[in-house]
Design a protein around this motif. Structure first.
Motif, PDB file in Angstrom:
ATOM      1  N   ASP A  79       2.659  41.253  81.207  1.00  0.00           N
ATOM      2  CA  ASP A  79       1.821  40.824  82.327  1.00  0.00           C
ATOM      3  C   ASP A  79       2.567  39.862  83.240  1.00  0.00           C
ATOM      4  N   ASN A  82       5.120  42.019  85.327  1.00  0.00           N
ATOM      5  CA  ASN A  82       4.509  43.095  86.110  1.00  0.00           C
ATOM      6  C   ASN A  82       3.498  42.588  87.126  1.00  0.00           C
ATOM      7  N   LYS A  83       2.758  41.521  86.787  1.00  0.00           N
ATOM      8  CA  LYS A  83       1.659  41.080  87.639  1.00  0.00           C
ATOM      9  C   LYS A  83       1.913  39.748  88.326  1.00  0.00           C
ATOM     10  N   THR A  87       3.930  38.155  93.057  1.00  0.00           N
ATOM     11  CA  THR A  87       3.345  36.989  93.730  1.00  0.00           C
ATOM     12  C   THR A  87       4.350  35.844  93.803  1.00  0.00           C
ATOM     13  N   LEU A 183      -4.584  38.128  91.825  1.00  0.00           N
ATOM     14  CA  LEU A 183      -4.129  37.593  90.539  1.00  0.00           C
ATOM     15  C   LEU A 183      -5.168  36.667  89.920  1.00  0.00           C
ATOM     16  N   LYS A 186      -8.612  38.369  88.626  1.00  0.00           N
ATOM     17  CA  LYS A 186      -8.596  39.281  87.486  1.00  0.00           C
ATOM     18  C   LYS A 186      -8.965  38.502  86.233  1.00  0.00           C
ATOM     19  N   LEU A 189      -6.747  38.291  83.014  1.00  0.00           N
ATOM     20  CA  LEU A 189      -5.537  37.475  82.976  1.00  0.00           C
ATOM     21  C   LEU A 189      -5.851  36.016  82.643  1.00  0.00           C
TER      22      LEU A 189
END
Length: 364
Positions: A79, A82-83, A87, A183, A186, A189
């Motif tokens: 995570d 990838n996420k 950002t 971000l 979510k 997360l």
């Protein structure tokens, strides 16, 4: 009466968050310009601020963990890369280019050009389906773009290199705040808390910006007497103290920005900044001697009209949602519970929740 009270409380909270954001944002803008007059290493300064932000975020997380007794979220490596990485990259380049531009342009030109971030945030909000398409948005874009052209027209203090840097930073800022909103919203997360978001972003931001620093400032900084070739202790302490002050301002700004985005939206952050920009322009002309002609001020007014139009559109959407909510059979308290999401009621995501929560209408 529960719903109006709830919305009033949320409105007051939003105003308080905006004021907090103003204090740190105006402070760090003038700090950066003042710092760049005698310290020509903007990328190194940004790296120091990122390191301070990470340390303060880690300490704050520890304090919150001891206070609440709950462990703070730590993302998996999958995570994280990838996420969080996209950002972090956009944020690092946005901040780095913004600080770098102060070597070339005035505070007023920087402020005006940065206001175009609304256009890019709007564009990426549409791409990520955080906003609904609207024909009036074309007029908003034309007004803001036209205002920027008038502001830079025949400017005696215009610098193309610095202008391109800020414009690119604004483009990256649109990506940055749209991805930040996605971000933080979510739930899986667990990054709704701005401290957790900052804690996870800073290391990747540092790594993203470090190669650019080595290429542009590494050799020059290694030869300066301010740090690595220091001969006196006092100048070194002065540099460390001034950089640390900037780091504290950057932490406060980052915290207030993330807090505002997490409780409202990225567009709320950018739109509310227009009043802050008026203050900055007035202060820059009176304190720093920035020169602005009549057409420059008219350009700023046109840009202000574009952003104000967007505020009006969002207000209309909010009133429409409240009118539909008032016609449902759901009790007022339930309405407030359903609408008390992490987004502002003017966010499309919150509107979806409101509509789903109110499928039945009273019979007339």
């Amino acid at each position: 009466m529960a719903c109006p009270v709830q919305f009033l409380c949320r409105g007051l909270r939003t105003v308080a968050l905006i004021i907090l954001y103003y204090v740190f944002s105006i402070g760090i803008t003038f700090y950066n310009k003042w710092m760049m007059k005698g310290f020509h290493y903007p990328l190194f300064m940004t790296l120091v601020h990122l390191a301070i932000n990470f340390c303060l975020s880690a300490l704050t997380r520890k304090a919150m963990q001891r206070w609440t007794g709950k462990a703070r979220v730590i993302l998996s490596w999958t995570d994280y890369f990838n996420k969080v990485a996209p950002t972090a990259l956009a944020t690092a380049l946005d901040i780095g280019l913004s600080n770098w531009s102060f070597l070339f342009i005035t505070v007023s030109l920087y402020t005006m050009t940065k206001s175009t971030a609304v256009l890019f945030i709007l564009f990426f909000s549409l791409v990520f389906k955080l906003e609904e398409p609207n024909p009036f948005l074309i007029l908003v874009v034309l007004l803001i773009a036209g205002g920027l052209f008038m502001f830079t027209f025949e400017s005696t203090q215009f610098n193309l290199k610095g202008f391109i840097m800020v414009l690119l930073a604004s483009f990256l800022g649109g990506i940055r705040w749209t991805l930040t909103q996605v971000l933080m919203q979510k739930a899986e997360l667990g990054l709704q808390n701005p401290v957790d978001t900052m804690y996870h972003l800073q290391p990747l931001m540092f790594l993203d910006l470090f190669p650019l620093f080595l290429y542009n400032e590494g050799l020059s900084l290694s030869m300066t007497e301010r740090f690595f070739r220091v001969t006196e202790l006092l100048p070194l302490l002065y540099s460390l103290i001034t950089l640390s002050i900037g780091g504290l301002l950057a932490f406060g700004l980052g915290f207030s920005e993330f807090l505002l985005v997490s409780r409202t939206s990225s567009l709320t952050l950018s739109i509310s900044g227009i009043i802050k920009e008026v203050f900055i322009l007035l202060l820059s002309t009176s304190l720093l001697g920035d020169k602005m002609s009549l057409i420059n001020w008219l350009g700023f007014a046109v840009c202000l009209c574009g952003i104000s139009l967007h505020v009006g559109l969002k207000t209309g959407e909010l009133l429409h949602s409240l009118a539909e909510l008032a016609e449902t059979d759901i009790p007022p308290l339930e309405c407030c519970v359903e609408s008390a999401g992490r987004n502002n009621p003017d966010s499309p995501n919150s509107q979806v929740r409101l509509h789903l929560a109110a499928p039945r209408r009273r019979e007339k």
